[in-house]
Design a protein around this motif. Structure first.
Motif, PDB file in Angstrom:
ATOM      1  N   VAL A   1      49.737 -30.503   1.303  1.00 53.60           N
ATOM      2  CA  VAL A   1      48.633 -29.702   0.804  1.00 53.60           C
ATOM      3  C   VAL A   1      47.893 -30.517  -0.248  1.00 53.60           C
ATOM      4  CG1 VAL A   1      48.012 -27.555  -0.338  1.00 53.60           C
ATOM      5  CG2 VAL A   1      49.926 -27.595   1.234  1.00 53.60           C
ATOM      6  N   GLN A   2      46.595 -30.419  -0.232  1.00 53.66           N
ATOM      7  CA  GLN A   2      45.763 -31.165  -1.169  1.00 53.66           C
ATOM      8  C   GLN A   2      44.787 -30.213  -1.844  1.00 53.66           C
ATOM      9  OE1 GLN A   2      43.353 -34.275   0.567  1.00 53.66           O
ATOM     10  NE2 GLN A   2      43.975 -35.647  -1.070  1.00 53.66           N
ATOM     11  N   ALA A   3      44.563 -30.423  -3.123  1.00 50.40           N
ATOM     12  CA  ALA A   3      43.645 -29.568  -3.882  1.00 50.40           C
ATOM     13  C   ALA A   3      42.251 -29.612  -3.272  1.00 50.40           C
ATOM     14  CB  ALA A   3      43.590 -30.015  -5.336  1.00 50.40           C
ATOM     15  N   GLY A   4      41.635 -28.438  -3.185  1.00 50.48           N
ATOM     16  CA  GLY A   4      40.250 -28.346  -2.757  1.00 50.48           C
ATOM     17  C   GLY A   4      40.022 -28.099  -1.285  1.00 50.48           C
ATOM     18  N   VAL A   5      41.062 -28.162  -0.458  1.00 50.65           N
ATOM     19  CA  VAL A   5      40.884 -27.916   0.972  1.00 50.65           C
ATOM     20  C   VAL A   5      40.356 -26.493   1.164  1.00 50.65           C
ATOM     21  CG1 VAL A   5      42.065 -27.732   3.200  1.00 50.65           C
ATOM     22  CG2 VAL A   5      42.699 -29.542   1.599  1.00 50.65           C
ATOM     23  N   PRO A   6      39.313 -26.318   1.988  1.00 50.88           N
ATOM     24  CA  PRO A   6      38.751 -24.977   2.184  1.00 50.88           C
ATOM     25  C   PRO A   6      39.803 -23.972   2.659  1.00 50.88           C
ATOM     26  CG  PRO A   6      37.303 -26.632   3.111  1.00 50.88           C
ATOM     27  CD  PRO A   6      38.561 -27.334   2.725  1.00 50.88           C
ATOM     28  N   ASP A   7      39.568 -22.711   2.336  1.00 47.59           N
ATOM     29  CA  ASP A   7      40.502 -21.641   2.674  1.00 47.59           C
ATOM     30  C   ASP A   7      40.640 -21.412   4.171  1.00 47.59           C
ATOM     31  OD1 ASP A   7      41.185 -20.844  -0.010  1.00 47.59           O
ATOM     32  OD2 ASP A   7      39.141 -20.076  -0.159  1.00 47.59           O
ATOM     33  N   LEU A   8      39.564 -21.611   4.904  1.00 47.24           N
ATOM     34  CA  LEU A   8      39.576 -21.359   6.347  1.00 47.24           C
ATOM     35  C   LEU A   8      38.879 -22.517   7.051  1.00 47.24           C
ATOM     36  CD1 LEU A   8      40.119 -19.328   8.682  1.00 47.24           C
ATOM     37  CD2 LEU A   8      37.834 -18.421   8.241  1.00 47.24           C
ATOM     38  N   LEU A   9      39.552 -23.077   8.051  1.00 48.17           N
ATOM     39  CA  LEU A   9      38.970 -24.122   8.888  1.00 48.17           C
ATOM     40  C   LEU A   9      38.968 -23.617  10.324  1.00 48.17           C
ATOM     41  CD1 LEU A   9      40.827 -27.215   7.402  1.00 48.17           C
ATOM     42  CD2 LEU A   9      38.431 -26.595   7.034  1.00 48.17           C
ATOM     43  N   LEU A  10      37.787 -23.518  10.903  1.00 48.44           N
ATOM     44  CA  LEU A  10      37.638 -23.099  12.294  1.00 48.44           C
ATOM     45  C   LEU A  10      37.335 -24.348  13.111  1.00 48.44           C
ATOM     46  CD1 LEU A  10      35.432 -19.946  11.703  1.00 48.44           C
ATOM     47  CD2 LEU A  10      37.858 -20.003  12.230  1.00 48.44           C
ATOM     48  N   PHE A  11      38.251 -24.708  14.000  1.00 42.91           N
ATOM     49  CA  PHE A  11      38.121 -25.938  14.756  1.00 42.91           C
ATOM     50  C   PHE A  11      37.359 -25.763  16.064  1.00 42.91           C
ATOM     51  CE2 PHE A  11      41.543 -26.776  11.833  1.00 42.91           C
ATOM     52  CZ  PHE A  11      41.291 -28.074  11.432  1.00 42.91           C
ATOM     53  N   ASP A  12      36.704 -24.636  16.231  1.00 47.78           N
ATOM     54  CA  ASP A  12      35.810 -24.395  17.361  1.00 47.78           C
ATOM     55  C   ASP A  12      34.375 -24.489  16.859  1.00 47.78           C
ATOM     56  OD1 ASP A  12      37.806 -23.859  19.300  1.00 47.78           O
ATOM     57  OD2 ASP A  12      38.038 -21.846  18.484  1.00 47.78           O
ATOM     58  N   GLY A  22      33.049 -27.849  13.852  1.00 51.79           N
ATOM     59  CA  GLY A  22      33.770 -26.716  13.290  1.00 51.79           C
ATOM     60  C   GLY A  22      33.103 -26.177  12.040  1.00 51.79           C
ATOM     61  N   THR A  23      33.790 -25.235  11.418  1.00 50.87           N
ATOM     62  CA  THR A  23      33.282 -24.569  10.223  1.00 50.87           C
ATOM     63  C   THR A  23      34.365 -24.533   9.153  1.00 50.87           C
ATOM     64  OG1 THR A  23      31.821 -23.177  11.552  1.00 50.87           O
ATOM     65  CG2 THR A  23      32.293 -22.410   9.329  1.00 50.87           C
ATOM     66  N   ALA A  24      33.965 -24.868   7.933  1.00 53.13           N
ATOM     67  CA  ALA A  24      34.852 -24.799   6.774  1.00 53.13           C
ATOM     68  C   ALA A  24      34.340 -23.685   5.873  1.00 53.13           C
ATOM     69  CB  ALA A  24      34.854 -26.130   6.019  1.00 53.13           C
ATOM     70  N   LEU A  25      35.240 -22.811   5.465  1.00 49.54           N
ATOM     71  CA  LEU A  25      34.848 -21.664   4.651  1.00 49.54           C
ATOM     72  C   LEU A  25      35.706 -21.595   3.398  1.00 49.54           C
ATOM     73  CD1 LEU A  25      33.237 -18.981   4.371  1.00 49.54           C
ATOM     74  CD2 LEU A  25      35.065 -17.898   5.672  1.00 49.54           C
ATOM     75  N   GLU A  26      35.056 -21.609   2.264  1.00 47.80           N
ATOM     76  CA  GLU A  26      35.721 -21.434   0.972  1.00 47.80           C
ATOM     77  C   GLU A  26      35.454 -20.012   0.506  1.00 47.80           C
ATOM     78  OE1 GLU A  26      37.992 -21.892  -2.164  1.00 47.80           O
ATOM     79  OE2 GLU A  26      37.780 -23.473  -0.662  1.00 47.80           O
TER      80      GLU A  26
END
Length: 75
Positions: A1-12, A22-26
């Motif tokens: 785990v690394q600090a700052g990685v978005p809460d949700l990663l959608l790989f579609d 994809g989409t990254a959602l914080e």
């Protein structure tokens, strides 16, 4: 785990932006005491954008769902 990685990663790919991998959602708190995007979170979101991802910051669940719907995800 690394600090700052978005809460949700959608790989579609988002249906409304099929060229994106994809989409990254914080997620941040909504209301009077909204959360702040940290330096590490901004760095991750920017890096993903540079690689073609859609990067979002949402304030509460309803905002997140609205933004995902705007991208064409069936939520």
């Amino acid at each position: 785990v690394q600090a700052g990685v978005p809460d949700l990663l959608l790989f579609d790919s988002p249906p409304g932006r099929p060229e994106s991998p994809g989409t990254a959602l914080e997620m941040k708190r909504q209301g009077g005491r909204k959360g702040q995007v940290s330096k590490e979170q901004r760095k991750w979101l920017r890096a993903l954008e540079e690689r073609g991802w859609v990067s979002l910051v949402a304030f509460g669940a309803s905002d997140a769902l609205e933004q995902l719907r705007d991208l064409g995800y069936p939520v």
